[in-house]
Write an enzyme that holds these catalytic residues in place. Structure first.
Site, PDB file in Angstrom:
ATOM      1  N   GLY A  96       0.774  -1.249   0.000  1.00 33.10           N
ATOM      2  CA  GLY A  96       0.000   0.000   0.000  1.00 33.10           C
ATOM      3  C   GLY A  96       0.796   1.284   0.000  1.00 33.10           C
ATOM      4  CG  ASP A 117      -7.938  -0.295  10.413  1.00 33.64           C
ATOM      5  OD1 ASP A 117      -8.612   0.418  11.164  1.00 33.64           O
ATOM      6  OD2 ASP A 117      -8.416  -1.231   9.746  1.00 33.64           O
ATOM      7  N   GLY A 146      -3.463  -0.896  14.162  1.00 36.04           N
ATOM      8  CA  GLY A 146      -2.127  -0.613  14.687  1.00 36.04           C
ATOM      9  C   GLY A 146      -1.342  -1.884  14.962  1.00 36.04           C
ATOM     10  CB  THR A 161       0.402  -4.408  10.585  1.00 38.83           C
ATOM     11  OG1 THR A 161      -0.898  -4.947  10.343  1.00 38.83           O
ATOM     12  CG2 THR A 161       1.392  -4.967   9.596  1.00 38.83           C
ATOM     13  CG  LEU A 162       2.728   0.272  11.189  1.00 40.00           C
ATOM     14  CD1 LEU A 162       2.307   1.728  11.157  1.00 40.00           C
ATOM     15  CD2 LEU A 162       4.158   0.145  10.668  1.00 40.00           C
ATOM     16  CE  LYS A 212      -9.772   2.419   8.817  1.00 39.93           C
ATOM     17  NZ  LYS A 212     -10.341   1.778   7.607  1.00 39.93           N
ATOM     18  CG  ASP A 247      -5.657  -3.293  -1.577  1.00 35.83           C
ATOM     19  OD1 ASP A 247      -5.224  -2.844  -0.489  1.00 35.83           O
ATOM     20  OD2 ASP A 247      -5.979  -4.482  -1.725  1.00 35.83           O
TER      21      ASP A 247
HETATM   22  P1  IMP Z   1      -3.536  -2.617  10.892  1.00 33.84           P
HETATM   23  O1  IMP Z   1      -3.181  -1.219  11.337  1.00 33.84           O
HETATM   24  O2  IMP Z   1      -2.654  -3.670  11.465  1.00 33.84           O
HETATM   25  O3  IMP Z   1      -4.988  -2.916  11.125  1.00 33.84           O
HETATM   26  O4  IMP Z   1      -3.306  -2.774   9.328  1.00 33.84           O
HETATM   27  C1  IMP Z   1      -3.422  -1.720   8.474  1.00 33.84           C
HETATM   28  C2  IMP Z   1      -3.425  -2.258   7.057  1.00 33.84           C
HETATM   29  O5  IMP Z   1      -4.767  -2.656   6.691  1.00 33.84           O
HETATM   30  C3  IMP Z   1      -3.050  -1.141   6.118  1.00 33.84           C
HETATM   31  O6  IMP Z   1      -1.668  -1.104   5.867  1.00 33.84           O
HETATM   32  C4  IMP Z   1      -3.875  -1.458   4.895  1.00 33.84           C
HETATM   33  O7  IMP Z   1      -3.172  -2.362   4.065  1.00 33.84           O
HETATM   34  C5  IMP Z   1      -5.126  -2.121   5.433  1.00 33.84           C
HETATM   35  N1  IMP Z   1      -6.224  -1.141   5.605  1.00 33.84           N
HETATM   36  C6  IMP Z   1      -6.773  -0.703   6.760  1.00 33.84           C
HETATM   37  N2  IMP Z   1      -7.740   0.210   6.547  1.00 33.84           N
HETATM   38  C7  IMP Z   1      -7.808   0.379   5.207  1.00 33.84           C
HETATM   39  C8  IMP Z   1      -8.614   1.216   4.340  1.00 33.84           C
HETATM   40  O8  IMP Z   1      -9.457   2.028   4.756  1.00 33.84           O
HETATM   41  N3  IMP Z   1      -8.373   1.084   3.003  1.00 33.84           N
HETATM   42  C9  IMP Z   1      -7.437   0.238   2.481  1.00 33.84           C
HETATM   43  N4  IMP Z   1      -6.664  -0.549   3.242  1.00 33.84           N
HETATM   44  C10 IMP Z   1      -6.843  -0.488   4.596  1.00 33.84           C
HETATM   45 MG    MG Z   2      -0.336  -1.500   4.418  1.00 32.36          MG
END
Ligand code: IMP
Ligand code: MG
Length: 171
Positions: free
Chosen positions: A41, A99, A101, A103-104, A127, A155
């Site tokens: 992304g 989102d 958080g 993964t990071l 977000k 995406d």
């Molecule tokens: P998280 O913070 O671990 O939940 O992962 C975040 C990842 O989920 C991002 O890097 C995106 O690849 C994907 N993601 C989360 N929200 C969105 C969105 O609104 N649109 C597209 N991809 C999203």
């Molecule tokens: Mg991503």
């Protein structure tokens, strides 16, 4: 019917990416900056951000398999490991959107085991709606309370990454 509703224009993106690049160029002056883009992304954001940074820096790409746990330690699988030796480097992880958080947070824990001088986060979008892991997003271009957005690298089922602006996706 799938609807794409314009949310953030190309002009707004350009202005905010430029501002992030300006701040990073000041904050990392005399540091060993490595921009580490998180696949896939972040590829569009990374390409624009690097060109707004006026100090010397290295670029790497990191791939992480999707991660659904809630713990911020351990369990992370790389689909693409960093190529650069990050020891002693000032690593700035570049993401498209934070989102939950999770993964990071897991990625940061892992990068920290490689003995970098510092690790921080720069995300195009911060977000809030579904945040599960407390995480410090040092640089973000936009904040979003809720919704699912696409375009500018983001995406939905691998589509819409090519859109030059950001859209709210309504399914
Ligand atoms: P998280 O913070 O671990 O939940 O992962 C975040 C990842 O989920 C991002 O890097 C995106 O690849 C994907 N993601 C989360 N929200 C969105 C969105 O609104 N649109 C597209 N991809 C999203
Ligand atoms: Mg991503």
């Amino acid at each position: 019917m799938t609807q794409l509703i314009p949310l953030i224009s190309q002009e707004e993106i350009k202005t905010q990416v430029k501002e992030a690049g300006r701040k990073i160029s000041i904050d990392y002056k005399d540091k060993k900056l490595v921009l580490a883009g998180v696949l896939k992304g972040a590829f569009v954001f990374l390409a624009d951000l690097t060109r707004e940074i006026t100090i010397d820096h290295e670029i790497d790409l990191i791939g992480v398999s999707s991660y659904s746990g809630t713990s911020s330690t351990g369990e992370i699988t790389f689909t693409k490991k960093p190529d650069i030796d990050l020891e002693g480097k000032d690593v700035l992880l570049v993401e498209d959107i934070v989102d939950t958080g999770n993964t990071l947070a897991a990625l940061m824990d892992h990068i920290n085991t490689l003995n970098p001088a510092s690790v921080k986060i720069c995300s195009l979008i911060d977000k809030h709606e579904r945040r599960e892991t407390e995480i410090d997003v040092t640089y973000s271009c936009f904040t979003l309370e809720q919704g699912f957005i696409v375009g500018y690298g983001l995406d939905y089922n691998e589509l819409y990454r090519n859109l030059p602006a950001i859209f709210d996706l309504k399914l």
